[in-house]
Design a protein around this motif. Structure first.
Motif, PDB file in Angstrom:
ATOM      1  N   VAL A  44      14.415   6.436  -1.749  1.00  0.00           N
ATOM      2  CA  VAL A  44      13.055   5.892  -1.677  1.00  0.00           C
ATOM      3  C   VAL A  44      12.915   4.921  -0.514  1.00  0.00           C
ATOM      4  CG1 VAL A  44      11.346   4.466  -2.861  1.00  0.00           C
ATOM      5  CG2 VAL A  44      12.571   6.245  -4.125  1.00  0.00           C
ATOM      6  N   ILE A  45      13.852   3.990  -0.367  1.00  0.00           N
ATOM      7  CA  ILE A  45      13.716   2.991   0.700  1.00  0.00           C
ATOM      8  C   ILE A  45      13.914   3.632   2.065  1.00  0.00           C
ATOM      9  CG2 ILE A  45      16.113   2.158   0.829  1.00  0.00           C
ATOM     10  CD1 ILE A  45      12.898   0.003   0.883  1.00  0.00           C
ATOM     11  N   CYS A  46      14.779   4.661   2.147  1.00  0.00           N
ATOM     12  CA  CYS A  46      14.942   5.389   3.407  1.00  0.00           C
ATOM     13  C   CYS A  46      13.637   6.069   3.804  1.00  0.00           C
ATOM     14  CB  CYS A  46      16.053   6.433   3.276  1.00  0.00           C
ATOM     15  SG  CYS A  46      17.723   5.782   3.410  1.00  0.00           S
ATOM     16  N   GLU A  47      12.997   6.709   2.835  1.00  0.00           N
ATOM     17  CA  GLU A  47      11.737   7.386   3.124  1.00  0.00           C
ATOM     18  C   GLU A  47      10.662   6.395   3.545  1.00  0.00           C
ATOM     19  OE1 GLU A  47      12.167  11.253   0.125  1.00  0.00           O
ATOM     20  OE2 GLU A  47      10.729   9.661  -0.331  1.00  0.00           O
ATOM     21  N   LEU A  48      10.593   5.271   2.872  1.00  0.00           N
ATOM     22  CA  LEU A  48       9.579   4.269   3.200  1.00  0.00           C
ATOM     23  C   LEU A  48       9.765   3.729   4.617  1.00  0.00           C
ATOM     24  CD1 LEU A  48       9.338   2.229  -0.124  1.00  0.00           C
ATOM     25  CD2 LEU A  48       7.455   3.425   0.995  1.00  0.00           C
ATOM     26  N   LEU A  49      11.011   3.431   4.974  1.00  0.00           N
ATOM     27  CA  LEU A  49      11.286   2.810   6.265  1.00  0.00           C
ATOM     28  C   LEU A  49      11.399   3.817   7.401  1.00  0.00           C
ATOM     29  CD1 LEU A  49      13.838   0.053   5.200  1.00  0.00           C
ATOM     30  CD2 LEU A  49      11.566  -0.323   6.170  1.00  0.00           C
ATOM     31  N   GLY A  50      11.536   5.088   7.052  1.00  0.00           N
ATOM     32  CA  GLY A  50      11.717   6.075   8.097  1.00  0.00           C
ATOM     33  C   GLY A  50      13.149   6.191   8.559  1.00  0.00           C
ATOM     34  N   VAL A  51      14.093   5.769   7.713  1.00  0.00           N
ATOM     35  CA  VAL A  51      15.519   5.906   8.023  1.00  0.00           C
ATOM     36  C   VAL A  51      15.946   7.326   7.665  1.00  0.00           C
ATOM     37  CG1 VAL A  51      17.847   5.130   7.447  1.00  0.00           C
ATOM     38  CG2 VAL A  51      15.980   3.472   7.599  1.00  0.00           C
ATOM     39  N   PRO A  74       0.810  -1.231   0.000  1.00  0.00           N
ATOM     40  CA  PRO A  74       0.000   0.000   0.000  1.00  0.00           C
ATOM     41  C   PRO A  74       0.838   1.273   0.000  1.00  0.00           C
ATOM     42  CG  PRO A  74      -0.859  -1.576   1.594  1.00  0.00           C
ATOM     43  CD  PRO A  74       0.461  -2.102   1.136  1.00  0.00           C
ATOM     44  N   ARG A  75       2.037   1.205   0.581  1.00  0.00           N
ATOM     45  CA  ARG A  75       2.869   2.412   0.663  1.00  0.00           C
ATOM     46  C   ARG A  75       3.534   2.777  -0.657  1.00  0.00           C
ATOM     47  NH1 ARG A  75       2.394   0.987   5.836  1.00  0.00           N
ATOM     48  NH2 ARG A  75       2.568   2.659   7.394  1.00  0.00           N
ATOM     49  N   ILE A  76       3.736   1.801  -1.533  1.00  0.00           N
ATOM     50  CA  ILE A  76       4.384   2.136  -2.804  1.00  0.00           C
ATOM     51  C   ILE A  76       3.356   2.455  -3.895  1.00  0.00           C
ATOM     52  CG2 ILE A  76       6.404   0.742  -2.270  1.00  0.00           C
ATOM     53  CD1 ILE A  76       5.381  -1.398  -4.120  1.00  0.00           C
ATOM     54  N   THR A  77       2.074   2.193  -3.600  1.00  0.00           N
ATOM     55  CA  THR A  77       1.024   2.548  -4.556  1.00  0.00           C
ATOM     56  C   THR A  77       0.901   4.069  -4.630  1.00  0.00           C
ATOM     57  OG1 THR A  77      -0.175   0.514  -4.030  1.00  0.00           O
ATOM     58  CG2 THR A  77      -1.398   2.260  -5.143  1.00  0.00           C
ATOM     59  N   GLY A  78       0.932   4.593  -5.817  1.00  0.00           N
ATOM     60  CA  GLY A  78       0.801   6.028  -5.978  1.00  0.00           C
ATOM     61  C   GLY A  78       2.082   6.813  -5.775  1.00  0.00           C
ATOM     62  N   MET A  79       3.239   6.135  -5.766  1.00  0.00           N
ATOM     63  CA  MET A  79       4.507   6.831  -5.533  1.00  0.00           C
ATOM     64  C   MET A  79       5.170   7.331  -6.816  1.00  0.00           C
ATOM     65  SD  MET A  79       6.658   4.957  -2.492  1.00  0.00           S
ATOM     66  CE  MET A  79       7.897   6.249  -2.618  1.00  0.00           C
ATOM     67  N   ARG A  80       4.605   7.039  -7.981  1.00  0.00           N
ATOM     68  CA  ARG A  80       5.307   7.342  -9.232  1.00  0.00           C
ATOM     69  C   ARG A  80       5.621   8.834  -9.377  1.00  0.00           C
ATOM     70  NH1 ARG A  80       5.686   3.321 -13.199  1.00  0.00           N
ATOM     71  NH2 ARG A  80       6.132   4.950 -14.730  1.00  0.00           N
ATOM     72  N   ASP A  81       4.688   9.687  -9.031  1.00  0.00           N
ATOM     73  CA  ASP A  81       4.947  11.124  -9.175  1.00  0.00           C
ATOM     74  C   ASP A  81       6.098  11.560  -8.277  1.00  0.00           C
ATOM     75  OD1 ASP A  81       2.936  11.339 -11.034  1.00  0.00           O
ATOM     76  OD2 ASP A  81       1.453  12.173  -9.630  1.00  0.00           O
ATOM     77  N   HIS A  82       6.127  11.045  -7.068  1.00  0.00           N
ATOM     78  CA  HIS A  82       7.204  11.413  -6.153  1.00  0.00           C
ATOM     79  C   HIS A  82       8.548  10.879  -6.649  1.00  0.00           C
ATOM     80  CE1 HIS A  82       9.341  12.438  -2.560  1.00  0.00           C
ATOM     81  NE2 HIS A  82       9.564  11.178  -2.237  1.00  0.00           N
ATOM     82  N   ARG A  96      11.947   4.413  17.160  1.00  0.00           N
ATOM     83  CA  ARG A  96      10.588   4.315  16.650  1.00  0.00           C
ATOM     84  C   ARG A  96       9.635   3.768  17.724  1.00  0.00           C
ATOM     85  NH1 ARG A  96      11.996   7.299  13.886  1.00  0.00           N
ATOM     86  NH2 ARG A  96      12.060   7.471  11.617  1.00  0.00           N
ATOM     87  N   ARG A  97      10.161   2.929  18.590  1.00  0.00           N
ATOM     88  CA  ARG A  97       9.315   2.401  19.662  1.00  0.00           C
ATOM     89  C   ARG A  97       8.888   3.539  20.599  1.00  0.00           C
ATOM     90  NH1 ARG A  97       9.059  -2.868  20.230  1.00  0.00           N
ATOM     91  NH2 ARG A  97      11.167  -3.214  19.416  1.00  0.00           N
ATOM     92  N   ALA A  98       9.824   4.469  20.808  1.00  0.00           N
ATOM     93  CA  ALA A  98       9.525   5.609  21.679  1.00  0.00           C
ATOM     94  C   ALA A  98       8.663   6.641  20.970  1.00  0.00           C
ATOM     95  CB  ALA A  98      10.827   6.245  22.159  1.00  0.00           C
ATOM     96  N   GLU A  99       8.913   6.831  19.672  1.00  0.00           N
ATOM     97  CA  GLU A  99       8.170   7.826  18.891  1.00  0.00           C
ATOM     98  C   GLU A  99       7.750   7.217  17.560  1.00  0.00           C
ATOM     99  OE1 GLU A  99      10.272  11.460  18.432  1.00  0.00           O
ATOM    100  OE2 GLU A  99      10.861  11.588  20.531  1.00  0.00           O
ATOM    101  N   PRO A 100       6.647   6.465  17.521  1.00  0.00           N
ATOM    102  CA  PRO A 100       6.188   5.856  16.260  1.00  0.00           C
ATOM    103  C   PRO A 100       5.825   6.918  15.226  1.00  0.00           C
ATOM    104  CG  PRO A 100       5.070   4.897  18.175  1.00  0.00           C
ATOM    105  CD  PRO A 100       5.781   6.120  18.660  1.00  0.00           C
ATOM    106  N   GLY A 101       6.018   6.560  13.950  1.00  0.00           N
ATOM    107  CA  GLY A 101       5.645   7.454  12.867  1.00  0.00           C
ATOM    108  C   GLY A 101       4.695   6.749  11.920  1.00  0.00           C
ATOM    109  N   ASP A 102       4.542   7.316  10.733  1.00  0.00           N
ATOM    110  CA  ASP A 102       3.675   6.686   9.730  1.00  0.00           C
ATOM    111  C   ASP A 102       4.498   5.933   8.689  1.00  0.00           C
ATOM    112  OD1 ASP A 102       4.849   8.761   8.413  1.00  0.00           O
ATOM    113  OD2 ASP A 102       2.983   9.691   7.722  1.00  0.00           O
ATOM    114  N   ASP A 103       5.718   5.560   9.039  1.00  0.00           N
ATOM    115  CA  ASP A 103       6.636   4.878   8.127  1.00  0.00           C
ATOM    116  C   ASP A 103       6.446   3.376   8.202  1.00  0.00           C
ATOM    117  OD1 ASP A 103       8.634   3.910  10.340  1.00  0.00           O
ATOM    118  OD2 ASP A 103       8.319   6.052  10.692  1.00  0.00           O
ATOM    119  N   LEU A 104       7.110   2.677   7.298  1.00  0.00           N
ATOM    120  CA  LEU A 104       6.991   1.223   7.209  1.00  0.00           C
ATOM    121  C   LEU A 104       7.537   0.529   8.450  1.00  0.00           C
ATOM    122  CD1 LEU A 104       6.313  -1.333   5.607  1.00  0.00           C
ATOM    123  CD2 LEU A 104       8.504  -1.107   4.415  1.00  0.00           C
ATOM    124  N   LEU A 105       8.635   1.026   8.993  1.00  0.00           N
ATOM    125  CA  LEU A 105       9.193   0.411  10.201  1.00  0.00           C
ATOM    126  C   LEU A 105       8.190   0.452  11.346  1.00  0.00           C
ATOM    127  CD1 LEU A 105      11.282  -0.753  12.089  1.00  0.00           C
ATOM    128  CD2 LEU A 105      12.404   1.498  12.174  1.00  0.00           C
TER     129      LEU A 105
END
Length: 402
Positions: A142-149, A100-108, A200-209
């Motif tokens: 791209v993979i950094c952004e997806l994972l929140g790295v 679901p996270r990579i759907t619609g990423m083409r423009d970015h 991430r455990r302390a501060e969860p985000g909306d990333d894949l991790l």
């Protein structure tokens, strides 16, 4: 090319592994296919025919554990080398959050491509290294952004990734130094990822991790060990293979100006063209498996417990499956290649890799005026499994604005 008069399977495989043959291993793959299933002197079986490879990749009697499928599986192993049912659960947990996270990423992704090329925009002659300036930083970002790295942490795992991928090459007797270096790289990467997990455990985000840590199935979320090794797989597989796909595609385009001109005026050609790159010059050249039972194939029997070396790049040029297989045909029809493997281990990131390559190659064709290779062949990476140029310097008359 070394004289090929009746080279044994062992000698043919050795030639593929020799660095001086990295620019063009395909003549040796062609010789392998004369005996599509054959045993090497060390007991490993080489499988190089398309139909034989496809059969094995879908055979439940094949284990992804390429060393000892009968031994108990240690937990520190990614889904890439796990068998069902453990593989199926890990893959399902990754897929339900990743896709679901990579759907619609083409423009970015297209914006990122243009940003990377904008750094080299020139109204006159210039030069860029397609690997260092585009093919590597694009999938890493791209993979950094997806994972929140954090993007600034890329050097931390970039060099570690290279050291770990060297360990993928099929070396029967790695040196103590090679074993030690691979283990050190793995330990350092796991240490970095553990610190990232704690943040991430302390501060969860909306990333894949964060999603992988919180979501789950009837058995609960992914365990801490599975989480770490899955992150290692996504970070490495998420960029190392795509680097080669973009670089190998650029190389094919610049060696065929007619195809380059077609792509410049018809960006829709990018979709079948990338499939042809995956067939003609795939980023992953080979893979390993083991036999869980005796397997009858191509008039011979691979005994239970045998190691198997699946030569994906050889199968992709099998004349029994593809007409004129040694020619790059950008709009080839019926192109069910082996570039992303097959069966239950089909590449989980295939959709993302395709999008990144399609957009990168289209932008290069559109924006570079009179591009040409500075060196042909270019210098290649040491790795024979993940095969691609180390650098790909390209000269141009002008690089237009995005």
């Amino acid at each position: 090319m070394t004289t090929t008069a009746r080279l044994s399977p062992t000698d043919l495989f050795a030639q593929v592994m020799r660095y001086e043959n990295r620019p063009d291993p395909y003549p040796y793959y062609a010789l392998m296919r004369e005996r599509p299933v054959v045993r090497m002197d060390n007991g490993t079986w080489l499988v190089s025919g398309y139909h034989e490879i496809a059969q094995l990749l879908h055979d439940p009697r094949i284990s992804a554990d390429r060393l000892n499928p009968q031994a108990p599986k240690p937990p520190q192993r990614s889904l890439l080398v796990q068998d069902p049912p453990r593989h199926d659960r890990l893959r399902r947990l990754v897929t339900q959050e990743f896709v679901p996270r990579i759907t619609g990423m083409r423009d970015h992704i297209a914006e990122l491509v243009d940003q990377l090329l904008d750094a080299h925009t020139s109204s006159g002659p210039g030069q860029l290294d397609v690997v260092a300036d585009l093919a590597y930083p694009l999938p890493v970002t791209v993979i950094c952004e997806l994972l929140g790295v954090p993007r600034e942490d890329e050097p931390v795992f970039g060099s570690l990734s290279r050291r770990l991928t060297l360990a993928l090459d099929p070396v029967d007797s790695p040196t103590e130094e090679q074993i030690r270096d691979a283990q050190q790289a793995r330990d350092q990467l796991l240490e970095y990822l553990e610190a990232l997990i704690q943040r991430r455990r302390a501060e969860p985000g909306d990333d894949l991790l964060s999603a992988l840590m919180s979501s789950g199935d009837d058995e609960g979320p992914m365990g801490p060990v599975d989480l770490r090794v899955t992150l290692v797989l996504l970070l490495i597989a998420g960029h190392e293979t795509t680097v080669n796909l973009i670089a190998n595609g650029t190389l094919a385009l610049l060696r065929d100006p007619g195809v380059l001109a077609r792509l410049r005026t018809d960006p829709d050609l990018a979709t079948p063209l990338v499939e042809e790159v995956l067939r003609y010059d795939p980023p992953v050249q080979m893979s390993g498996r083991s036999a869980l039972a005796d397997i009858d194939i191509a008039g011979t029997t691979i005994p239970k417990g045998s190691r198997i070396r699946i030569m994906l790049a050889a199968g992709n040029r099998d004349h029994r499956r593809f007409p004129d297989p040694d020619r790059f045909v950008p709009d080839r029809r019926d192109n069910t290649h082996l570039g992303f493997g097959g069966g239950i281990h089909y590449c989980v990131g295939a959709t993302l890799a395709r999008a990144e390559a399609q957009l990168a190659l289209t932008a290069l064709a559109r924006r570079l005026e009179a591009p040409r290779l500075v060196a042909d062949p270019p210098p290649y990476r040491e790795n024979a499994t993940l095969r691609g140029p180390e650098h790909l310097p390209v000269a141009f008359d002008r690089l237009t604005n995005g």
